[in-house]
Design a protein around this motif. Structure first.
Motif, mmCIF file in Angstrom:
data_model
loop_
_atom_site.group_PDB
_atom_site.id
_atom_site.type_symbol
_atom_site.label_atom_id
_atom_site.label_comp_id
_atom_site.label_asym_id
_atom_site.label_seq_id
_atom_site.Cartn_x
_atom_site.Cartn_y
_atom_site.Cartn_z
ATOM 1 N N ILE A 189 49.178 51.117 -80.789
ATOM 2 C CA ILE A 189 49.539 52.537 -80.644
ATOM 3 C C ILE A 189 48.894 53.353 -81.772
ATOM 4 O O ILE A 189 48.321 54.422 -81.550
ATOM 5 C CB ILE A 189 51.082 52.706 -80.636
ATOM 6 N N MET B 85 46.006 61.466 -73.704
ATOM 7 C CA MET B 85 46.143 61.594 -75.150
ATOM 8 C C MET B 85 45.744 63.009 -75.587
ATOM 9 O O MET B 85 44.804 63.218 -76.331
ATOM 10 C CB MET B 85 45.272 60.539 -75.821
ATOM 11 N N LYS C 1 52.258 62.921 -83.290
ATOM 12 C CA LYS C 1 51.542 61.650 -83.146
ATOM 13 C C LYS C 1 51.268 61.024 -84.520
ATOM 14 O O LYS C 1 51.379 59.807 -84.687
ATOM 15 C CB LYS C 1 50.260 61.856 -82.349
ATOM 16 N N LYS D 251 52.892 57.040 -71.900
ATOM 17 C CA LYS D 251 52.886 58.496 -72.107
ATOM 18 C C LYS D 251 51.584 58.925 -72.771
ATOM 19 O O LYS D 251 50.962 59.900 -72.384
ATOM 20 C CB LYS D 251 54.063 58.909 -72.993
ATOM 21 N N LEU D 252 51.174 58.175 -73.801
ATOM 22 C CA LEU D 252 49.949 58.516 -74.518
ATOM 23 C C LEU D 252 48.759 58.498 -73.567
ATOM 24 O O LEU D 252 47.873 59.336 -73.636
ATOM 25 C CB LEU D 252 49.696 57.516 -75.653
ATOM 26 N N GLU D 253 48.746 57.514 -72.646
ATOM 27 C CA GLU D 253 47.610 57.411 -71.741
ATOM 28 C C GLU D 253 47.689 58.448 -70.629
ATOM 29 O O GLU D 253 46.670 58.963 -70.187
ATOM 30 C CB GLU D 253 47.510 55.999 -71.181
ATOM 31 N N HIS E 137 45.134 53.763 -81.092
ATOM 32 C CA HIS E 137 45.009 54.714 -80.001
ATOM 33 C C HIS E 137 45.074 56.155 -80.512
ATOM 34 O O HIS E 137 44.238 56.984 -80.187
ATOM 35 C CB HIS E 137 46.255 54.492 -79.134
ATOM 36 N N ILE E 138 46.108 56.434 -81.293
ATOM 37 C CA ILE E 138 46.346 57.805 -81.765
ATOM 38 C C ILE E 138 45.232 58.260 -82.713
ATOM 39 O O ILE E 138 44.701 59.355 -82.580
ATOM 40 C CB ILE E 138 47.728 57.911 -82.457
#
Ligand code: ADP
Length: 248
Positions: free
Chosen positions: A216, A90, A139, A84-86, A219-220
């Motif tokens: 994760i 983002m 996030k 989902k994040l990708e 990433h965020i």
């Protein structure tokens, strides 16, 4: 001409890097799914072959099979989150919020989990004023959840997790999650934020981790154009911190 060749070389290198990254990822993923799946299958087959008739063994094997299923669920949930994040590239929905309130929410969510290991979740001090930040609230909540849950999982029983927010630069606050748990040896630090990287496979398994939590987090925080920092002393504890933009 030379420039063109150099450009192509870089392009090919980045494609090869990406391809080997994808291959590593798929290999790791297959392994992560295979291990608990075979465990579950093993227990079910043994039960079917007769172990089901023994009440005590039955419960023990069902419990173990269930642990395997829980692990599968944890990996799938985290994969779902990464995808989902990708997929939304983002997208960060910046809004202003009081990060102390968000930290308190996460404390409340995991109070029971902490109690089970007799770990106390607390602020570093009494805050007289709110700490307003500008970030994606959902996030950042995920980041706090992953770091605080890790501090419980890898914290020592009867230990303490301390969370605080302080000014870092003119534009940034720094949020710190500090535990007095098992700590991490220096050699692991550079790879800790990689997908599926774990210091201790069996320990992480026993704690029900997917090995994706810290990737994760990274990433965020990077999508917010902020930094994540880590200090850890083996057998003493760890301090995971991240910066966040001040609201003005
Ligand atoms: P996992 O699902 O295995 O917990 P993470 O990506 O969240 O995956 O963490 C990667 C590894 O980093 C863990 O397996 C653990 O070895 C180590 N780790 C993370 N947080 C802590 C902590 N607070 N104290 C000690 N080790 C930690």
């Amino acid at each position: 001409m030379e420039k063109f060749v150099e450009g192509k070389r870089l392009e090919i290198k980045s494609l090869t890097d990406r391809d080997s990254f994808r291959r590593d990822f798929l290999g790791n993923l297959a392994h992560e799914l295979k291990t608990p799946l075979f465990t579950v299958q093993g227990y079910i087959l043994t039960l079917m072959e007769g172990a089901v008739n023994d009440k005590q063994i039955r419960m023990k094997y069902l419990d173990r099979a269930n642990k395997g299923v829980e692990r599968l669920v944890a990996v799938i949930k985290d994969l779902d989150m990464i995808s989902k994040l990708e997929n939304d590239g983002m997208k960060i929905n910046f809004e202003v919020f009081n990060i102390l309130e968000l930290i308190q929410n996460v404390f409340d969510l995991f109070e029971m989990k902490a109690k089970k290991r007799n770990i106390t979740l607390q602020f570093d001090k009494v805050y007289e004023f709110p700490v307003f930040v500008k970030a994606d609230v959902e996030k950042i909540e995920q980041v706090l959840i992953n770091l605080i849950v890790n501090s419980i999982k890898y914290g020592k029983p009867n230990g303490t997790t301390i969370v605080g927010a302080e000014s870092y630069t003119n534009q940034k606050f720094i949020v710190k999650v500090i535990d007095n748990g098992e700590g991490i040896k220096k050699i692991h630090l550079p790879r800790l934020f990689e997908r599926f990287y774990r210091v201790d496979q069996s320990r992480s398994r026993e704690q029900g981790g997917s090995g994706l939590g810290l990737s994760i987090v990274k990433h965020i925080i990077e999508a917010h154009d902020q930094n994540i920092l880590l200090k850890s002393t083996y057998n003493k504890g760890s301090e995971f911190s991240f910066t966040v933009e001040k609201a003005r």
